[in-house]
Design a protein around this motif. Sequence first.
Motif, PDB file in Angstrom:
ATOM      1  N   ALA A 163      44.329  12.008 -13.772  1.00 19.88           N
ATOM      2  CA  ALA A 163      44.139  13.059 -14.844  1.00 19.88           C
ATOM      3  C   ALA A 163      42.531  13.282 -15.386  1.00 19.88           C
ATOM      4  O   ALA A 163      42.140  12.674 -16.441  1.00 19.88           O
ATOM      5  N   ALA A 164      41.357  14.303 -15.035  1.00 26.65           N
ATOM      6  CA  ALA A 164      40.164  14.282 -15.372  1.00 26.65           C
ATOM      7  C   ALA A 164      39.815  15.560 -15.967  1.00 26.65           C
ATOM      8  O   ALA A 164      39.678  16.385 -15.525  1.00 26.65           O
ATOM      9  N   ASP A 165      40.562  16.381 -17.389  1.00 29.33           N
ATOM     10  CA  ASP A 165      40.550  17.664 -17.355  1.00 29.33           C
ATOM     11  C   ASP A 165      40.997  18.563 -16.113  1.00 29.33           C
ATOM     12  O   ASP A 165      41.913  18.469 -15.803  1.00 29.33           O
ATOM     13  N   ASP A 166      40.075  19.510 -15.216  1.00 32.71           N
ATOM     14  CA  ASP A 166      40.465  20.109 -14.549  1.00 32.71           C
ATOM     15  C   ASP A 166      40.485  19.466 -13.554  1.00 32.71           C
ATOM     16  O   ASP A 166      41.085  20.028 -12.009  1.00 32.71           O
ATOM     17  N   TYR A 167      39.873  18.672 -13.316  1.00 34.70           N
ATOM     18  CA  TYR A 167      39.981  17.713 -12.077  1.00 34.70           C
ATOM     19  C   TYR A 167      40.434  16.486 -11.694  1.00 34.70           C
ATOM     20  O   TYR A 167      41.499  16.231 -12.896  1.00 34.70           O
ATOM     21  N   PHE A 177      36.238   9.051  -6.983  1.00 35.77           N
ATOM     22  CA  PHE A 177      36.079  10.428  -6.293  1.00 35.77           C
ATOM     23  C   PHE A 177      36.793  11.724  -7.405  1.00 35.77           C
ATOM     24  O   PHE A 177      37.706  11.392  -7.234  1.00 35.77           O
ATOM     25  N   LEU A 178      35.657  12.542  -7.499  1.00 39.58           N
ATOM     26  CA  LEU A 178      36.789  13.892  -8.344  1.00 39.58           C
ATOM     27  C   LEU A 178      37.476  14.779  -7.231  1.00 39.58           C
ATOM     28  O   LEU A 178      36.835  15.099  -6.420  1.00 39.58           O
ATOM     29  N   LYS A 179      38.047  15.590  -8.154  1.00 33.64           N
ATOM     30  CA  LYS A 179      38.759  16.040  -6.587  1.00 33.64           C
ATOM     31  C   LYS A 179      39.241  17.518  -7.609  1.00 33.64           C
ATOM     32  O   LYS A 179      40.928  16.947  -8.577  1.00 33.64           O
ATOM     33  N   TYR A 185      50.042  18.397  -7.784  1.00 33.30           N
ATOM     34  CA  TYR A 185      50.206  18.818  -6.567  1.00 33.30           C
ATOM     35  C   TYR A 185      49.611  17.769  -5.589  1.00 33.30           C
ATOM     36  O   TYR A 185      50.319  17.763  -4.387  1.00 33.30           O
ATOM     37  N   PHE A 186      48.844  16.863  -6.206  1.00 35.34           N
ATOM     38  CA  PHE A 186      49.615  15.200  -5.460  1.00 35.34           C
ATOM     39  C   PHE A 186      50.646  14.994  -5.135  1.00 35.34           C
ATOM     40  O   PHE A 186      50.932  14.174  -4.475  1.00 35.34           O
ATOM     41  N   ARG A 200      51.623  10.759 -17.345  1.00 35.16           N
ATOM     42  CA  ARG A 200      51.690  12.153 -17.184  1.00 35.16           C
ATOM     43  C   ARG A 200      50.042  12.493 -16.476  1.00 35.16           C
ATOM     44  O   ARG A 200      50.126  13.128 -16.082  1.00 35.16           O
ATOM     45  N   SER A 201      49.269  10.946 -17.192  1.00 34.49           N
ATOM     46  CA  SER A 201      47.933  11.666 -16.284  1.00 34.49           C
ATOM     47  C   SER A 201      47.783  10.346 -15.543  1.00 34.49           C
ATOM     48  O   SER A 201      46.519  10.304 -14.916  1.00 34.49           O
ATOM     49  N   TYR A 202      48.993   9.547 -15.096  1.00 37.24           N
ATOM     50  CA  TYR A 202      48.171   8.638 -13.190  1.00 37.24           C
ATOM     51  C   TYR A 202      49.670   8.429 -12.724  1.00 37.24           C
ATOM     52  O   TYR A 202      50.692   8.645 -12.403  1.00 37.24           O
ATOM     53  N   ILE A 203      49.145   8.875 -11.893  1.00 36.84           N
ATOM     54  CA  ILE A 203      49.657   8.814 -10.273  1.00 36.84           C
ATOM     55  C   ILE A 203      49.879   7.227  -9.598  1.00 36.84           C
ATOM     56  O   ILE A 203      48.124   6.680  -9.145  1.00 36.84           O
TER      57      ILE A 203
END
Lengths: 246, 344
Positions: A163-167, A177-179, A185-186, A200-203
Amino acid sequence: MIRTIIIDDEPLAREIIKEYLQSYSNITVVEECNDGFEGVKAIMQHHPDLIFLDIQMPKINGFEMLELVEQPPAVIFTTAFDEFAIKAFENNAVDYLLKPFSQERFDKAIRKWLDTRDAGNEKSTQALLEQAGESPVQSQRIVVKTGSKIRIIPANDILYLEAADDYVKIHTSEGAFLKNKTMSYFEKTLDPQQFVRTHRSYIVNIQLIHRIDPYEKENYLAVLTTGAQVPVSKSGYTRLKTVLGI
Amino acid sequence: MRSPLATIKNKLLFIACWLAWALLFAWLLHNWGYNWQASLVDMLASNALLAITSLFLINSLRYYRPGKGKYLYVLTVCAGITALWNSVIYFGVRPFVEYDVEYYQFMVKSMWVRYFIALLVTGCITLMSELWYAMEEQKETEIRRAEAEKLARDAELYNLRRQLQPHFLFNSLNSISALVHSRPEEARKMIQQLSDFLRGTLKKEENQWTSLSEELDHVQLYLDIEKVRFGYRLHTEIVADDAAGNCRIPHMLLQPVVENAIKFGLYDTTEPVTIRLTTKLEDNHLSISVQNPFDPRTTSPRRGTGFGLSSVQRRLYLLFSQSDLLETTTVNNQFITTIKIPQL
C-alpha cells in the motif's frame, strides 16, 4: 459540439456506430481506435466528452483500458456477450449496448447520457470498474501505465503488493509499478490461493515465499526467493497458515 | 441380470436334459437286471429332486455371488445341499421301492456313489452358472461403458458448440447489421455463410466422421466470416495435401483448434495476424497443424494446452485410446497445434 471516440477492434462494429451517429449533427467522431493502447493515447490527446468502448479487445480489455485513463470520459459500452461484464452493468448507471443493437436502442443510450451528463458519471464508472474486476481475466494479470508505456503484468510475475497512500505499489522482479486501486480490491480480485494479505499494507505471492522468520513479538517476516522481505502481522500469519495448510 | 433359464428355449432344454438323464439311468439299471418299475420310480424321483436343487443353486447365485477365488466355500455349499438331497431320497423315495428287496438293497449300497455323482452335477452346475453370470455382468459393464463414453462425447460436443456460439454469433450479426446499410450484397453473402456454418455445426451425432475436405470447407466458412469481422487484421493460409482430402476425421474436431488459434492470435497481438493450417498424410496418419502468433511476454504457453484444446485431446483419446495425438509447440513466437488422426 460533442466530441467522441469509438474504440472497437472490429471495423464494421465501428462503422455501425458512425452510421447511427449521422443523425446527430452535434456529435462528431474525432478518432477511431483498434485497441485499448490506441484508445488510451487518443483519450489523452483529445479529451473526448463521450467514448463508445468495446469490452473484448486485443491485449487489454475495455475495463483495463479505462483503468489506465486518469480522468475517464463518459462511456457507453458495447459488447456482444460477456457474462461477467453484463453482471457488472446491471444496477449501474453506465449504459451498455448489446450487439447487434438498433438505432432506437442507440438513441436511448445517447439520450440517457445527455440527460445525466451534468450529474457526473464518474462515480458510477468507478463502481463499475470495481465490479468488473471480478472477471476471470483480471484475476490473472494487472495492467499498469508507466509514462506513456503500458505494461501487462501476469499475476505469476508479481512478488508482492504494498500500500502506498492512494495507490498500490506492485513489486515485480523488473521493478515496482503504481496502480490507482485499493488493497482490498486486489485482495478480492487476485487468486486467494496464491495471494495472501499478510499485513494491512502487504499482499504476498505465496508461491515465492522462501521462508518465514520470527520478527519482534508476534510478528514475522516473509523472505521471498528474491531476498525481498515482507512484513507479516499476527492475523496475517494466521491467514498465511490457513492457505499454506500448516 | 438375466438368469440362464430366462428364455423358454433354455427352460425346455433344461427339462429335456434332466428327463433324458433320468431315463438313461433307469435303462442302465434295467440292463443290470433290476426291475423296470422300481428303477424308473427311483431315477425319476431322484433326478427331479436334483433338478430342483440345481434350480435353487442357479437362482441363488444370481443374487449371492461368491467372491473371487472362494472355491472352498462353493464346494462346501454344494456338498451340504447334495447331502440334503441324499437324505431326502433316503427317507422320502426309499419307502416306495421297499417292496422290491433286490432293488432296495442296491439302493442302500449305492448311496455313496449317488452322493458323489450328484455332487459332481451340482458342482458343475454352480460353476457353469457362475461363468454365465460373470459373462452377463461383463456385458452389462461394457454397455454401461459405451453409454458413458457416448454421453461424454455428446456433452463435449455440446460444450464445444456452446463455447463457440455466443460471442462469434452476436458479433457476426453485428457485422451484418453494419453491412446491410452500406454494402447490402456483402451482407447477404455473409448471412449465407453464417447459415451454412451453423448448419454444419448442428448436424452432429449421425456423422461422427467426415472427410478432411468437408471439414476444411467448414473451417473455411468460419475463417471467411471472421475475416469479414476483423478486416485487414486477419489473414489465413490453408495448405492442403491433395492426397489427404479423403482422409477421415471426427466431425467438428478442427473447429475448436482454429477458434483457439484465432482467439490466441487476434487477442494477444495488435498487429495483423496470419493463421496457417497445413494438412499432410504420412504413414497412415493424417497430420494437421494450425499455427498462430502469440506474445511470449504476456502469454505463458506453459499454462498447458489451454482453452478448447483439452476437449479436443479428450475426444481424440475417447476415439483412439491414445493420449499423444495432440501436441503443441512454440517456435519463434508462433504457437503450433498439431493433431494426428490414425487412418485405417
